[in-house]
Scaffold this motif. Structure first.
Motif, short mmCIF file in Angstrom:
data_model
loop_
_atom_site.label_atom_id
_atom_site.label_comp_id
_atom_site.label_asym_id
_atom_site.label_seq_id
_atom_site.Cartn_x
_atom_site.Cartn_y
_atom_site.Cartn_z
N ALA A 133 0.62 -1.08 -0.04
CA ALA A 133 0.28 -0.33 0.49
C ALA A 133 1.24 0.82 -0.01
O ALA A 133 1.79 1.18 0.30
N PRO A 134 0.04 2.48 -0.64
CA PRO A 134 1.34 3.69 -0.58
C PRO A 134 1.56 4.18 1.36
O PRO A 134 0.92 3.97 1.46
N ALA A 135 2.74 4.60 0.94
CA ALA A 135 3.10 5.74 2.10
C ALA A 135 1.69 6.67 2.59
O ALA A 135 1.80 6.82 1.72
N LEU A 136 1.77 6.97 4.08
CA LEU A 136 0.56 7.86 4.28
C LEU A 136 1.60 9.22 5.16
O LEU A 136 2.33 8.80 5.76
N ARG A 137 0.22 10.17 4.93
CA ARG A 137 1.71 11.17 5.80
C ARG A 137 0.33 12.26 6.15
O ARG A 137 -0.66 12.47 5.46
N MET A 138 0.78 12.46 7.12
CA MET A 138 -0.48 13.37 7.85
C MET A 138 -0.17 14.95 7.14
O MET A 138 -0.77 15.73 7.85
N ASP A 139 1.03 15.35 6.44
CA ASP A 139 0.96 16.82 6.60
C ASP A 139 1.28 17.37 5.50
O ASP A 139 2.51 16.97 4.89
N GLY A 140 0.01 17.13 4.51
CA GLY A 140 0.30 17.37 3.47
C GLY A 140 0.61 18.91 2.92
O GLY A 140 0.35 19.65 3.75
N MET A 141 0.82 19.16 1.59
CA MET A 141 1.02 21.29 1.01
C MET A 141 1.06 21.09 -0.01
O MET A 141 0.80 19.69 -1.33
N ILE A 142 -0.16 21.69 -0.53
CA ILE A 142 -0.14 22.84 -1.86
C ILE A 142 1.04 23.37 -2.20
O ILE A 142 0.19 24.57 -1.35
N GLY A 143 1.50 23.76 -3.04
CA GLY A 143 2.13 24.84 -3.38
C GLY A 143 3.07 24.78 -2.31
O GLY A 143 3.43 24.42 -1.05
N THR A 144 2.90 26.21 -1.88
CA THR A 144 3.49 26.50 0.51
C THR A 144 2.20 26.19 0.73
O THR A 144 3.05 26.97 2.37
N PHE A 145 1.97 25.94 1.29
CA PHE A 145 0.50 26.30 1.96
C PHE A 145 0.09 24.85 2.56
O PHE A 145 -0.08 24.10 1.98
N PRO A 146 0.25 24.58 3.85
CA PRO A 146 0.26 22.97 4.58
C PRO A 146 -1.51 22.92 4.27
O PRO A 146 -2.70 23.71 4.56
N VAL A 147 -1.41 21.78 3.52
CA VAL A 147 -3.00 21.13 3.53
C VAL A 147 -3.24 19.86 4.66
O VAL A 147 -3.17 18.87 4.31
N ARG A 148 -3.35 20.11 6.66
CA ARG A 148 -3.31 18.84 6.65
C ARG A 148 -4.66 18.00 6.92
O ARG A 148 -5.17 17.81 7.96
N VAL A 149 -4.72 17.09 5.87
CA VAL A 149 -5.27 15.54 5.80
C VAL A 149 -4.17 14.91 5.66
O VAL A 149 -3.52 14.75 4.66
N PRO A 150 -4.84 13.58 6.00
CA PRO A 150 -4.37 12.32 5.40
C PRO A 150 -4.08 12.45 3.73
O PRO A 150 -5.20 12.13 3.20
N THR A 151 -3.15 12.11 3.29
CA THR A 151 -3.02 12.18 2.03
C THR A 151 -1.18 10.55 1.77
O THR A 151 -1.14 10.41 2.02
N ALA A 152 -2.09 9.93 0.68
CA ALA A 152 -0.93 9.18 0.42
C ALA A 152 -0.23 9.89 0.06
O ALA A 152 0.63 11.05 -0.25
N ASP A 153 1.60 9.33 0.08
CA ASP A 153 2.83 10.33 0.73
C ASP A 153 3.35 10.47 -0.71
O ASP A 153 4.56 9.59 -1.41
N VAL A 154 2.64 11.33 -1.55
CA VAL A 154 3.17 11.76 -3.61
C VAL A 154 3.53 12.85 -3.48
O VAL A 154 3.73 13.86 -2.76
N LEU A 155 4.87 13.13 -4.01
CA LEU A 155 6.06 14.00 -3.53
C LEU A 155 5.67 14.10 -5.67
O LEU A 155 5.83 13.32 -6.10
#
Length: 673
Positions: free
Chosen positions: A301-323
């Motif tokens: 399964a994909p690794a998850l992260r809890m501190d996602g970013m959209i551009g330079t802004f934090p969007v703190r929702v659970p996300t697949a850890d995609v760079l």
């Protein structure tokens, strides 16, 4: 049958899977001015054949970049903020840490443009750090703030009160007042969007959620209208950022969860491909027209992260850890002021597109280089969906790159590929080497229309010896939708030391979250008896500013002890040490999941397609290369490089020293020993 459609920057990918597991896929050009239009085109094409009966569709699944693009392009709805008196500027102050301390031209690091000062209102209320009410909510001030925001042009309102994650009473009452004062106004509460400490991150997530509600409600309504017009009677389900599916009603209720929808779908698809190859771990790179999305797969399964970013802004929702990096087929090659060759981050996109599209684009791109090098057949691109012009590609590279650098045409095209390959390889290093993982131990899964063109170069740069190629790499995000589970989650913030939390209180909180997820599942018409429930806790040592996610055994009678022990083990694994100190529970989260139906893929019959020879440049060397239609490979057949494998959705380059073994559901590409 099931249909999955994923919107990308250049192409919209669609797959139809029959009951027997057979896949029909296609790519249609995206329509950035109205993304839903491309969805309609793809659906009409999929259902245009004799087997395309709308009434036979059992599931319709969708991945979209509309939410992310609305944030990045500042096209979300105007939003207002109602917050605790004295805290209106939290969303502008942000954090002391800056992404680029000394770059005077660096863009905004806090979403000031989204919520300017004139649309931030303070009201009297206060919940204390212990969760008790320090000052009651002033309802008259809330009503006045709502009227002022509506007059200022706000189409949505975010309500973010201090410590609302501990007691949401004030936020819920304020929501009632706003809806009574301004009927039809979209409202988001921080206690629902992001129930956890850290006011800045919570304010950002809530403001973005509110701003996306009008945009996504309109967009999802358009998709539902298209389904209805085509006679498809199943409900719309949308991929959310952590890799599961939501019904349209839930997606409208919390659209912040739809950010990173498409990249998450590709990671889910890559995990399914690896499992089909008997592997649990790997790294995927999905190369589209505008970006390359890299994800690490662990345990299937994909690794998850809890501190996602959209551009330079934090969007703190659970996300697949995609760079995501700006490296794709449409990335533009250019010469910087120092005379060096650069590729990206600017992209030609879908319109006007690369020069070879002949749609008005004149700048050379990675795809133009691929055409000049003979790696892409101009008449077979995207299954013949779009005929490419080799002469236009050559002219653009000659004028913008080869001439200024004093290189030959082929040398310039090779240089463009080498630069973009280095960018992609560095992206893979960022999610592996930079995090303590040796990429040589992981197989690479290339996806997207461009993944197969660059896979071998990335693998050789990183020392990888295996490449697992999906059956339909170019539409992997769309096929990933078919393998994603229906999923709902609920969270509650605590911010308390575990020693002060009785197990009875924790068990009651978990039961309430499970009930919330169960109700959401039942709203989707799901029998919850077939679901699985996962429990996690976010925890830290007292005094730490950041937390770690810890799984909680479902059958434990002592959740407090399980969380503390799990956190200490996770801390030791992450940082190499731990200490005997009080552990703080930041939040609890419950995820309820209904797995997608398992449909075994069937081996496609070998097609009697003609193989040929053409000149191509691989690793800088012009040579005769075998051109093999992928459909002509029989199961178990081994093909040695140099070769080019072509299929409707992508092209795979196999250099000398590598070989490909055909399997029913994938290709295994390995370095020849």
């Amino acid at each position: 049958m099931e249909i999955g459609i994923d919107i990308g920057g250049t192409f919209t990918d669609a797959v139809l899977r029959g009951q027997d597991g057979a896949l029909l896929s296609l790519k249609v050009p995206s329509t950035p001015d109205d993304p839903a239009r491309a969805v309609g085109h793809a659906l009409s094409r999929l259902l245009g054949g004799s087997s395309g009966r709308p009434e036979a569709v059992r599931r319709f699944l969708h991945g979209t970049t509309v939410a992310t693009n609305a944030i990045l392009e500042n096209t979300a709805a105007p939003v207002g903020l109602i917050t605790t008196r004295g805290f209106a500027d939290v969303i502008e102050l942000g954090r002391m840490t800056r992404a680029s301390n000394y770059d005077l031209l660096f863009g905004p690091q806090t979403p000031v443009g989204l919520v300017p000062p004139e649309r931030r209102m303070e009201v009297t209320e206060r919940i204390g750090a212990d969760g008790s009410e320090w000052e009651p909510l002033n309802g008259a001030e809330v009503a006045a703030a709502a009227r002022a925001l509506e007059a200022a042009g706000a189409k949505a309102i975010a309500i973010c009160f201090l410590f609302a994650f501990l007691d949401p009473r004030h936020e819920r009452r304020a929501q009632e007042i706003v809806r009574a004062t301004c009927p039809g106004m979209a409202v988001s509460l921080s206690s629902e969007v992001d129930p956890a400490p850290r006011e800045y991150e919570r304010s950002c997530a809530t403001a973005f959620d509110a701003a996306l509600k009008p945009v996504m409600s309109n967009y999802l309504g358009r998709i539902e209208g298209i389904l209805q017009d085509l006679g498809i009677g199943v409900p719309l389900q949308v991929m959310h950022s952590r890799g599961g599916l939501l019904g349209a009603v839930a997606a409208r209720g919390k659209p912040i969860r739809l950010t990173l929808s498409g990249p998450s779908a590709a990671a889910i698809g890559a995990a399914a491909v690896l499992r089909g190859a008997g592997l649990q771990d790997g790294v995927s790179i999905d190369v589209g027209g505008t970006s390359a999305d890299v994800a690490v797969i662990r345990g299937g399964a994909p690794a998850l992260r809890m501190d996602g970013m959209i551009g330079t802004f934090p969007v703190r929702v659970p996300t697949a850890d995609v760079l995501a990096v700006a490296a794709g087929g449409g990335s533009i090659a250019w010469i910087d002021d120092a005379g060096g060759l650069r590729v990206g981050p600017r992209s030609a996109g879908a319109a006007p597109g690369p020069a070879c599209y002949r749609r008005g684009g004149t700048r050379p791109t990675v795809l133009d280089a691929s055409v000049v090098l003979g790696l892409v057949d101009p008449s077979h691109f995207a299954g013949g969906e779009l005929a490419l012009d080799p002469q236009a590609a050559a002219e653009a590279i000659e004028q913008e790159v080869a001439g200024p650098l004093g290189l030959g045409l082929r040398e310039a095209a090779v240089a463009i590929h080498r630069v973009i390959n280095a960018v992609m390889a560095e992206a893979v290093r960022s999610v592996t080497v930079a995090r303590g993982t040796d990429p040589r131990e992981l197989p690479l899964v290339p996806a997207g229309g461009g993944g197969g063109l660059h896979a071998y170069a990335i693998a050789e740069e990183l020392g990888q010896t295996r490449i697992v190629v999906p059956a339909a790499p170019g539409v992997l995000a769309a096929t990933g939708l078919l393998d994603a589970p229906l999923e709902h989650d609920a969270a509650r913030g605590f911010g308390r030391v575990l020693d002060d939390l009785p197990d009875a209180e924790l068990r009651a909180a978990i039961a309430a979250l499970v009930a919330e997820c169960r109700a959401a599942m039942e709203t989707e018409g799901v029998d919850t008896a077939g679901t699985e429930t996962l429990l996690t806790a976010s925890a830290s040592f007292v005094g730490q500013g950041h937390s770690l996610e810890v799984p909680i055994p479902a059958d434990t009678d002592a959740p407090g002890r399980a969380i503390a022990q799990g956190f200490i083990a996770a801390h030791r694994a992450a940082y190499g040490h731990a200490r005997q100190a009080p552990v703080r529970l930041v939040s609890l989260r419950v995820v309820q999941r209904l797995r997608a139906p398992v449909i075994d893929a069937v081996s496609s019959a070998v097609k009697a397609a003609a193989r040929s020879i053409r000149m191509a440049v691989i690793d800088g060397v012009a040579q005769e290369v075998a051109v093999v239609p992928r459909g002509s490979l029989a199961a178990g057949e081994i093909l040695a490089g140099p070769a080019i494998l072509e299929q409707d959705d992508t092209t795979l380059v196999v250099p000398a020293g590598w070989r490909v073994t055909a399997h029913p559901t994938h290709l295994m590409m390995e370095r020849a020993r």
